[in-house]
Design a protein around this motif. Structure first.
Motif, mmCIF file in Angstrom:
data_model
loop_
_atom_site.group_PDB
_atom_site.id
_atom_site.type_symbol
_atom_site.label_atom_id
_atom_site.label_comp_id
_atom_site.label_asym_id
_atom_site.label_seq_id
_atom_site.Cartn_x
_atom_site.Cartn_y
_atom_site.Cartn_z
ATOM 1 N N VAL A 195 2.813 14.386 5.363
ATOM 2 C CA VAL A 195 3.889 14.772 4.442
ATOM 3 C C VAL A 195 3.575 14.175 3.077
ATOM 4 C CG1 VAL A 195 6.346 14.571 3.898
ATOM 5 C CG2 VAL A 195 5.620 14.911 6.270
ATOM 6 N N TRP A 196 3.830 14.965 2.038
ATOM 7 C CA TRP A 196 3.552 14.534 0.667
ATOM 8 C C TRP A 196 4.839 14.323 -0.139
ATOM 9 C CZ3 TRP A 196 -0.397 18.915 -0.891
ATOM 10 C CH2 TRP A 196 -1.627 18.681 -0.262
ATOM 11 N N ALA A 197 4.759 13.345 -1.032
ATOM 12 C CA ALA A 197 5.677 13.185 -2.165
ATOM 13 C C ALA A 197 7.150 13.435 -1.839
ATOM 14 C CB ALA A 197 5.242 14.108 -3.306
ATOM 15 N N PRO A 198 7.729 12.713 -0.874
ATOM 16 C CA PRO A 198 9.162 12.881 -0.580
ATOM 17 C C PRO A 198 10.030 12.363 -1.716
ATOM 18 C CG PRO A 198 8.279 11.030 0.641
ATOM 19 C CD PRO A 198 7.100 11.688 -0.023
ATOM 20 N N ASP A 199 11.290 12.784 -1.706
ATOM 21 C CA ASP A 199 12.231 12.462 -2.792
ATOM 22 C C ASP A 199 13.606 12.267 -2.162
ATOM 23 O OD1 ASP A 199 12.777 12.448 -5.782
ATOM 24 O OD2 ASP A 199 14.136 14.045 -5.171
ATOM 25 N N VAL A 200 14.162 11.054 -2.246
ATOM 26 C CA VAL A 200 15.413 10.730 -1.558
ATOM 27 C C VAL A 200 16.513 10.387 -2.561
ATOM 28 C CG1 VAL A 200 14.954 8.234 -1.260
ATOM 29 C CG2 VAL A 200 16.354 9.461 0.429
ATOM 30 N N HIS A 201 17.731 10.826 -2.250
ATOM 31 C CA HIS A 201 18.903 10.576 -3.092
ATOM 32 C C HIS A 201 20.145 10.517 -2.217
ATOM 33 C CE1 HIS A 201 16.841 11.502 -6.964
ATOM 34 N NE2 HIS A 201 16.095 12.259 -6.175
ATOM 35 N N VAL A 202 21.247 10.117 -2.841
ATOM 36 C CA VAL A 202 22.556 10.247 -2.206
ATOM 37 C C VAL A 202 23.347 11.259 -3.025
ATOM 38 C CG1 VAL A 202 24.709 9.103 -1.623
ATOM 39 C CG2 VAL A 202 22.541 7.932 -1.234
ATOM 40 N N TRP A 203 23.911 12.251 -2.345
ATOM 41 C CA TRP A 203 24.619 13.340 -3.018
ATOM 42 C C TRP A 203 25.825 13.745 -2.185
ATOM 43 C CZ3 TRP A 203 25.734 16.115 -7.103
ATOM 44 C CH2 TRP A 203 26.213 17.418 -6.976
ATOM 45 N N PRO A 207 -2.593 5.457 -12.544
ATOM 46 C CA PRO A 207 -1.193 5.403 -12.152
ATOM 47 C C PRO A 207 -0.573 6.794 -12.055
ATOM 48 C CG PRO A 207 -1.423 4.845 -14.467
ATOM 49 C CD PRO A 207 -2.815 4.957 -13.901
ATOM 50 N N GLY A 208 0.314 6.973 -11.080
ATOM 51 C CA GLY A 208 1.001 8.252 -10.920
ATOM 52 C C GLY A 208 1.986 8.205 -9.768
ATOM 53 N N GLY A 209 2.520 9.375 -9.406
ATOM 54 C CA GLY A 209 3.525 9.449 -8.354
ATOM 55 C C GLY A 209 4.790 8.709 -8.725
ATOM 56 N N GLU A 210 5.184 8.790 -9.991
ATOM 57 C CA GLU A 210 6.239 7.961 -10.562
ATOM 58 C C GLU A 210 7.646 8.409 -10.157
ATOM 59 O OE1 GLU A 210 5.780 11.548 -12.730
ATOM 60 O OE2 GLU A 210 4.264 10.049 -12.238
ATOM 61 N N SER A 211 8.576 7.457 -10.154
ATOM 62 C CA SER A 211 9.994 7.718 -9.910
ATOM 63 C C SER A 211 10.792 6.604 -10.561
ATOM 64 C CB SER A 211 10.299 7.773 -8.407
ATOM 65 O OG SER A 211 9.982 6.534 -7.788
ATOM 66 N N VAL A 215 0.853 -1.181 0.000
ATOM 67 C CA VAL A 215 0.000 0.000 0.000
ATOM 68 C C VAL A 215 0.890 1.233 0.000
ATOM 69 C CG1 VAL A 215 -1.703 1.338 1.293
ATOM 70 C CG2 VAL A 215 -1.913 -1.145 1.149
ATOM 71 N N THR A 216 0.707 2.123 -0.976
ATOM 72 C CA THR A 216 1.599 3.281 -1.106
ATOM 73 C C THR A 216 0.914 4.400 -1.868
ATOM 74 O OG1 THR A 216 3.879 3.939 -1.681
ATOM 75 C CG2 THR A 216 2.682 2.613 -3.299
ATOM 76 N N HIS A 217 1.485 5.576 -1.764
ATOM 77 C CA HIS A 217 1.081 6.718 -2.592
ATOM 78 C C HIS A 217 2.326 7.564 -2.824
ATOM 79 C CE1 HIS A 217 -2.207 9.046 -4.362
ATOM 80 N NE2 HIS A 217 -1.503 10.116 -4.048
ATOM 81 N N ASP A 218 2.566 7.939 -4.070
ATOM 82 C CA ASP A 218 3.752 8.705 -4.457
ATOM 83 C C ASP A 218 5.049 7.993 -4.042
ATOM 84 O OD1 ASP A 218 2.015 10.742 -5.350
ATOM 85 O OD2 ASP A 218 2.022 11.683 -3.371
ATOM 86 N N PRO A 219 5.251 6.759 -4.462
ATOM 87 C CA PRO A 219 6.469 6.049 -4.059
ATOM 88 C C PRO A 219 7.708 6.582 -4.769
ATOM 89 C CG PRO A 219 5.262 4.745 -5.662
ATOM 90 C CD PRO A 219 4.398 5.942 -5.346
ATOM 91 N N ASP A 220 8.685 7.026 -4.000
ATOM 92 C CA ASP A 220 9.952 7.486 -4.557
ATOM 93 C C ASP A 220 10.984 6.400 -4.328
ATOM 94 O OD1 ASP A 220 11.604 9.882 -5.626
ATOM 95 O OD2 ASP A 220 12.745 9.146 -3.899
ATOM 96 N N LEU A 221 11.477 5.830 -5.415
ATOM 97 C CA LEU A 221 12.344 4.657 -5.380
ATOM 98 C C LEU A 221 13.805 5.058 -5.472
ATOM 99 C CD1 LEU A 221 12.333 1.465 -5.594
ATOM 100 C CD2 LEU A 221 12.429 1.807 -8.079
#
Length: 306
Positions: A90-98, A267-271, A32-38
């Motif tokens: 919280v909405w639509a988080p976005d995670v990275h390594v930088w 479908p949406g919230g793509e990454s 179960v998810t919404h706006d999954p950031d992979l």
């Protein structure tokens, strides 16, 4: 955008058997998810997601079997209240390594409001999870021409980091961010707009092009949801992004990648991470809760498909 979720509910579905799309990953566990950031860090796959208790987290050793993790800032932060009505949402988080550290952008707002903020948190790594909040890096207010939600961090081919953002109103924008502070600097660039609704920008590069993926339509209206994933491409990160028919995404252009259908719609919230696209689709047989889907993303004649 936000939808009330049954976070942590198990949804063990063999998605390969339920989807007509090619190269669909078979998934199990907490789906179960919404706006999954992979994002794949070392050998572990991570998802951060929209949640009503801080920033939702999922993890997987192989990208197939998923477990619900502990929410980040699950008790909320005091500064969020002026933007999300003193909730923990919280909405639509976005995670990275930088630059050797984990970075996490996220949005706080309320449905239909322009009083919104994009926050930033940093950690030594995603797996360590020692997140420190850096506060708001971009805000918007009622009466403005944009909405400061749905952040997406991207590094261009020259090594310059950027932040894209925007939802409805005049659409999607991007701006450079400082390599050290990770806060926006300089001019903003208008990338896409659509009168039917547009949000959840995600930018990636392949070959000589940059690709802009967006979610268009209505995300969270049950059977009447019209969300779908569209894209365009450009030789410059600042655009113009054109679809397969040569229509500028600023003029409502965008080639549909996925419109859903059958049991799973909107479908949406793509990454995208490591050549795999994640997104949510609404399960019409289970209260229209969002369910995680993942597909290998490939390019044919310079255009994305799965």
């Amino acid at each position: 955008m936000f939808k009330h979720l049954k976070q942590g509910a198990a949804c063990a579905i063999a998605l390969l058997a339920l989807s007509a799309n090619a190269a669909t990953w078979t998934l199990s566990g907490d789906l179960v998810t919404h706006d999954p950031d992979l994002y794949k860090e070392n050998s572990t796959w991570w998802i951060v997601e929209t949640s009503d208790t801080g920033i939702g987290v999922k993890y997987s050793a192989d990208g197939h079997a998923w477990k619900q993790g502990v929410s980040i800032f699950g008790n909320g932060l005091s500064w969020w209240g002026q933007y999300n009505g003193n909730s923990k949402t919280v909405w639509a988080p976005d995670v990275h390594v930088w630059n050797g550290k984990a970075i996490l952008y996220y949005a706080v707002s309320t449905f239909g409001s322009q009083k919104s903020a994009i926050g930033l948190a940093t950690a030594s790594s995603i797996a360590t999870g020692n997140w420190t909040d850096q506060g708001a890096v971009l805000t918007s207010a009622a009466g403005g021409d944009f909405n400061a939600i749905d952040p997406n961090f991207f590094v261009d081919k020259a090594g310059q980091p950027w932040l894209s953002y925007g939802s409805f109103w005049t659409g999607i924008y991007t701006t450079r961010v400082d390599a050290n502070t990770l806060k926006p600097i300089g001019s903003r660039y208008h990338l896409a707009a659509d009168s039917s609704g547009i949000e959840n920008a995600f930018i990636m590069s392949n070959g000589s092009y940059y690709y802009l993926f967006v979610s268009k339509g209505t995300c969270c209206a049950g059977a009447n949801s019209t969300y779908h994933i569209s894209y365009g491409r450009s030789t410059s990160i600042t655009g113009p992004y054109l679809d397969k028919n040569g229509v500028n995404m600023l003029n409502g252009g965008g080639t549909t990648l996925d419109a859903g259908g059958g049991r799973f719609i909107a479908p949406g919230g793509e990454s995208v991470s490591n050549g795999v696209m994640a997104r949510h689709e609404l399960d019409s047989q289970n209260g229209y809760n969002g369910v995680l889907f993942m597909n290998d993303l490939t390019f044919v004649n310079g255009w994305p498909t799965y």
